[in-house]
Design an enzyme around this catalytic site. Structure first.
Site, short mmCIF file in Angstrom:
data_model
loop_
_atom_site.label_atom_id
_atom_site.label_comp_id
_atom_site.label_asym_id
_atom_site.label_seq_id
_atom_site.Cartn_x
_atom_site.Cartn_y
_atom_site.Cartn_z
N LYS A 177 18.01 27.84 66.94
CA LYS A 177 18.69 27.51 65.68
C LYS A 177 17.80 26.60 64.85
O LYS A 177 17.05 25.77 65.40
CB LYS A 177 20.03 26.80 65.95
CG LYS A 177 20.73 26.30 64.68
CD LYS A 177 21.90 25.39 64.99
CE LYS A 177 22.42 24.76 63.70
NZ LYS A 177 23.56 23.85 63.93
N GLU A 222 30.48 13.91 58.43
CA GLU A 222 29.95 13.86 59.80
C GLU A 222 29.66 12.44 60.24
O GLU A 222 28.74 11.78 59.75
CB GLU A 222 28.68 14.72 59.91
CG GLU A 222 28.20 14.86 61.34
CD GLU A 222 27.62 16.24 61.62
OE1 GLU A 222 27.17 16.47 62.74
OE2 GLU A 222 27.62 17.09 60.70
N GLU A 263 26.48 28.30 66.72
CA GLU A 263 25.87 27.18 66.00
C GLU A 263 26.50 25.86 66.42
O GLU A 263 25.81 24.85 66.64
CB GLU A 263 26.04 27.40 64.50
CG GLU A 263 25.42 26.33 63.63
CD GLU A 263 25.70 26.53 62.15
OE1 GLU A 263 25.56 25.55 61.40
OE2 GLU A 263 26.06 27.65 61.74
N GLU A 398 26.67 29.49 51.11
CA GLU A 398 27.15 28.28 51.77
C GLU A 398 26.55 27.04 51.13
O GLU A 398 27.24 26.04 50.90
CB GLU A 398 26.82 28.31 53.26
CG GLU A 398 27.34 27.09 54.01
CD GLU A 398 27.12 27.18 55.52
OE1 GLU A 398 26.86 26.13 56.14
OE2 GLU A 398 27.23 28.30 56.08
#
Length: 412
Positions: A177, A222, A263, A398
């Site tokens: 990733k 986050e 992910e 996105e």
């Protein structure tokens, strides 16, 4: 080489308890007297600050968190502190923002002269030094006008080409990733007042951590780490879908998405592996949950632990950064891929941002949904995680969705 600015021989720090707390209608962001703001606010609670009693600017380096902790410890150890409250965030604190990549960008720690704080029914203000900083508005906030938008270093077509190249590398087995970002430029007629951006972000995204430090302004969902005594918490976010009128359909689609679950698993597994050596107790749910923001839905895993020994919050930040949610996996391969394919300087975007007090307590997030503001210009950033099943057009969409948060903050 470290660059330290404004370090007196001995800081004189006084924290005063605000009797009866701060009522709900008194807004921390509204108390900022000018645009050189420092902030960490969520649901109306947190810290805001201004003025500079001390500043440290660090160049790149893998050890930048350790050097920052050691410098700050020496500054706080020499301070004369009067703090009758004695809770996390009272007494002397530093706001900080670190570069994403250890090879580039400057990291900044600022010890403000004035801090206003509110948490769990307590309210306080802390001052440093004998020269008073203003407690009333010096200049009222003025929204940006005449804003012009332009592509940044990475436009839409370049971003999609980078995503396609990353997918090829992943499918060839070079890495699992990688997170690729793009930028957008805004230019206003007059200097952009960060207080306006903070106000709009806090109003629209109250469940996010609205932050400002050395020109970096944003609202991140986050939480990289919260350290309060021996307890630590982290919130892993990876896997995203836009909210629409069919909200439950969107949520179900995200939760069932193999690409997004993959992910997210990379990010959650890395946080578990990073925290396990530091904690004697660690709780990581087997399944992610859904975090709904005003414009997005994320896959989220809350992580909680108890530290096995006394460690500063910056020690934990050093162990966690960069997570796969903002870098990729394996970490070294992902960072090299970002440097090769992204073709822009992230600076402090996607790096740790937050605050730390003299006891090593603090809260640090990842600088997402943010912009770097300098005078009349703002550079906005947004990115997404790329795995084998990623589609370049979908990844571009996105980033466009994520950029809307800061575009709203600037355009209103």
């Amino acid at each position: 080489m470290n660059v330290a600015v404004g370090i007196p021989d001995r800081l004189t720090v006084r924290t005063t308890v605000v009797s009866g707390g701060v009522s709900a209608h008194e807004d921390l962001v509204a108390r900022l007297p000018h645009s050189e703001a420092l902030a960490w606010v969520r649901h109306g609670e947190g810290l805001v600050g201004w003025g500079e009693a001390a500043r440290l600017v660090l160049p790149g380096g893998e050890d930048r968190f350790t050097r920052a902790r050691e410098w700050l410890a020496s500054v706080f150890a020499a301070a004369s502190v009067e703090d009758p409250l004695g809770i996390p965030g009272s007494g002397p604190v530093a706001f900080g923002s670190f570069s994403f990549d250890p090879k580039s960008g400057d990291s900044v720690l600022i010890v403000p002269r004035v801090v206003l704080g509110r948490r769990d029914g307590h309210a306080w203000y802390t001052t440093i030094g004998d020269t008073p900083e203003p407690l009333a508005l010096v200049r009222p906030p003025v929204p940006p006008t005449g804003v012009r938008w332009a592509d940044g270093a990475v436009d839409a077509s370049r971003h999609m080409r980078a995503v396609a190249a990353a997918v090829e590398r992943i499918r060839a087995g070079h890495l699992s990733k990688v997170v690729l970002a793009r930028d957008l430029l805004a230019t206003a007629d007059s200097p952009i007042d960060t207080r306006v951006l903070l106000r709009r972000l806090a109003d629209r995204f109250p469940s996010c951590y609205t932050f400002a430090c050395a020109g970096l302004v944003g609202a991140t969902p986050e939480l990289l780490v919260r350290r309060m005594g021996g307890q630590v918490e982290s919130l892993v976010l990876a896997g995203t879908i836009a909210r629409d009128t069919a909200d439950e359909v969107s949520a179900a689609t995200l939760f069932a998405s193999a690409k997004d679950r993959e992910e997210h698993a990379y990010a959650a597994d890395m946080v578990r592996a990073a925290l396990a050596p530091l904690c004697r107790e660690l709780t990581v749910p087997d399944e992610p949950e859904l975090l709904r923001l005003s414009n997005l839905i994320h896959l989220a895993t809350p992580v909680r632990g108890r530290l096995s020994e006394e460690r500063s919050v910056l020690d934990v930040v050093a162990a966690l950064h960069p997570t796969p949610a903002v870098g990729g996996t394996p970490t070294t391969d992902a960072l090299e891929t970002i440097r090769e394919l992204e073709l822009m300087e992230r600076g402090r975007y996607a790096g740790p941002v937050g605050w730390i007090d003299a006891h090593g307590d603090g809260e640090w997030g990842i600088a997402l949904r943010c912009a770097h503001v300098e005078g009349t210009r703002a550079r906005l950033y947004a990115g997404g995680g790329i795995v084998a099943g990623s589609d370049p057009a979908a990844e571009l969409a996105e980033t466009q969705t994520k950029l809307r948060a800061m575009r709203h903050a600037i355009d209103g």
